[in-house]
Design a protein around this motif. Sequence first.
Motif, PDB file in Angstrom:
ATOM      1  N   UNK A  47      13.693 106.054 -66.349  1.00 38.15           N
ATOM      2  CA  UNK A  47      13.712 105.477 -65.172  1.00 38.15           C
ATOM      3  C   UNK A  47      15.085 106.053 -64.944  1.00 38.15           C
ATOM      4  N   UNK A  48      15.228 105.788 -63.259  1.00 34.61           N
ATOM      5  CA  UNK A  48      15.451 107.087 -63.112  1.00 34.61           C
ATOM      6  C   UNK A  48      16.413 106.154 -61.333  1.00 34.61           C
ATOM      7  N   UNK A  49      17.506 105.954 -61.267  1.00 32.15           N
ATOM      8  CA  UNK A  49      17.547 105.698 -59.956  1.00 32.15           C
ATOM      9  C   UNK A  49      18.196 106.425 -59.040  1.00 32.15           C
ATOM     10  N   UNK A  50      17.343 106.608 -58.038  1.00 32.58           N
ATOM     11  CA  UNK A  50      17.784 108.166 -57.470  1.00 32.58           C
ATOM     12  C   UNK A  50      17.752 108.074 -55.663  1.00 32.58           C
ATOM     13  N   UNK A  51      17.969 106.861 -55.781  1.00 30.49           N
ATOM     14  CA  UNK A  51      18.422 105.846 -54.307  1.00 30.49           C
ATOM     15  C   UNK A  51      19.367 106.560 -53.138  1.00 30.49           C
ATOM     16  N   UNK A  52      20.425 107.240 -54.068  1.00 26.88           N
ATOM     17  CA  UNK A  52      21.939 108.032 -53.760  1.00 26.88           C
ATOM     18  C   UNK A  52      21.891 109.785 -53.679  1.00 26.88           C
ATOM     19  N   UNK A  53      20.033 110.069 -54.709  1.00 28.32           N
ATOM     20  CA  UNK A  53      20.154 111.600 -54.767  1.00 28.32           C
ATOM     21  C   UNK A  53      20.344 112.230 -53.786  1.00 28.32           C
ATOM     22  N   UNK A  54      21.160 113.325 -54.158  1.00 29.58           N
ATOM     23  CA  UNK A  54      21.076 114.614 -53.045  1.00 29.58           C
ATOM     24  C   UNK A  54      19.754 115.418 -53.170  1.00 29.58           C
ATOM     25  N   UNK A  55      19.364 116.259 -51.855  1.00 29.61           N
ATOM     26  CA  UNK A  55      18.134 116.892 -52.036  1.00 29.61           C
ATOM     27  C   UNK A  55      17.780 117.741 -53.180  1.00 29.61           C
ATOM     28  N   UNK A  56      18.779 118.020 -53.366  1.00 25.73           N
ATOM     29  CA  UNK A  56      19.035 119.191 -54.832  1.00 25.73           C
ATOM     30  C   UNK A  56      18.827 118.347 -55.561  1.00 25.73           C
ATOM     31  N   UNK A  57      19.108 116.981 -56.275  1.00 26.26           N
ATOM     32  CA  UNK A  57      19.845 116.115 -57.048  1.00 26.26           C
ATOM     33  C   UNK A  57      17.622 115.858 -57.385  1.00 26.26           C
ATOM     34  N   UNK A  58      17.404 115.322 -55.954  1.00 26.49           N
ATOM     35  CA  UNK A  58      15.987 115.125 -57.235  1.00 26.49           C
ATOM     36  C   UNK A  58      15.378 116.441 -57.175  1.00 26.49           C
ATOM     37  N   UNK A  59      15.080 117.156 -56.531  1.00 23.82           N
ATOM     38  CA  UNK A  59      14.261 118.429 -57.525  1.00 23.82           C
ATOM     39  C   UNK A  59      14.638 118.798 -58.251  1.00 23.82           C
ATOM     40  N   UNK A  60      15.679 118.675 -58.960  1.00 26.17           N
ATOM     41  CA  UNK A  60      16.109 118.743 -60.215  1.00 26.17           C
ATOM     42  C   UNK A  60      15.481 117.996 -61.345  1.00 26.17           C
ATOM     43  N   UNK A  61      15.323 116.845 -60.732  1.00 23.10           N
ATOM     44  CA  UNK A  61      15.245 115.820 -61.396  1.00 23.10           C
ATOM     45  C   UNK A  61      13.943 115.713 -61.393  1.00 23.10           C
ATOM     46  N   UNK A  62      12.768 115.716 -60.729  1.00 22.85           N
ATOM     47  CA  UNK A  62      11.268 116.130 -60.138  1.00 22.85           C
ATOM     48  C   UNK A  62      10.543 117.467 -60.865  1.00 22.85           C
ATOM     49  N   UNK A  63      11.390 118.448 -61.588  1.00 20.57           N
ATOM     50  CA  UNK A  63      11.425 119.305 -61.426  1.00 20.57           C
ATOM     51  C   UNK A  63      11.554 119.113 -63.276  1.00 20.57           C
ATOM     52  N   UNK A  64      12.573 118.883 -63.463  1.00 21.72           N
ATOM     53  CA  UNK A  64      12.394 117.651 -65.356  1.00 21.72           C
ATOM     54  C   UNK A  64      11.330 117.030 -65.554  1.00 21.72           C
ATOM     55  N   UNK A  65      11.380 116.515 -64.617  1.00 20.43           N
ATOM     56  CA  UNK A  65      10.096 115.243 -64.729  1.00 20.43           C
ATOM     57  C   UNK A  65       8.957 115.554 -65.146  1.00 20.43           C
ATOM     58  N   UNK A  66       8.804 117.077 -64.148  1.00 20.57           N
ATOM     59  CA  UNK A  66       7.168 117.640 -64.498  1.00 20.57           C
ATOM     60  C   UNK A  66       7.563 118.147 -66.111  1.00 20.57           C
TER      61      UNK A  66
END
Length: 175
Positions: free
Chosen positions: A130-149
Amino acid sequence: CYSCIDGYAIARQERAAQRAAGLIVDGVQYGEVKPSSFAQVLAWLAPEPGDVFVDVGSGTGRAVLTAAALYSLGGALGIEIQPELHTCAKSAHAKFDWSAAATSKERVQFCLEDGLATGAAWPVAASLVFCTTTCFTDEMLASFTSLAASLRPGARVAITTRGFKGAPFEFMHSA
């Protein structure tokens, strides 16, 4: 165990202290889940006995403790970067009434670290995230996406507001 914890006030104090020290952290915003509502999110994830639940940006730990209370998990982990919120999560863990919880107290942990850092260890064991991505910057979302992949096949991820872009994930539910 949360009656005297005001996560919003704690987060405001943390941000004020960071700003006073000249540290501006974009994309980090506190929010809380309501256990009754979060139970529905967990139901969508369809936890199975032995699953490992991870909350990246766990704040005061409400989502982690809700998952541990409701499901027989192999483990539940909350990862938080803000020290005072992490301290509150540890306190809530210690005060939680574990007598009716489906997961034992020993299988629930809270870590003070950057859950979006390159090489973060959580994807190795996690099967529910679970992760709340609401206020993530584009860089944070890219990092989370990479880890989740890098999660194992069959792992399930619940994110809020900002979805994955160009990632190899199967979309399952929207609310």
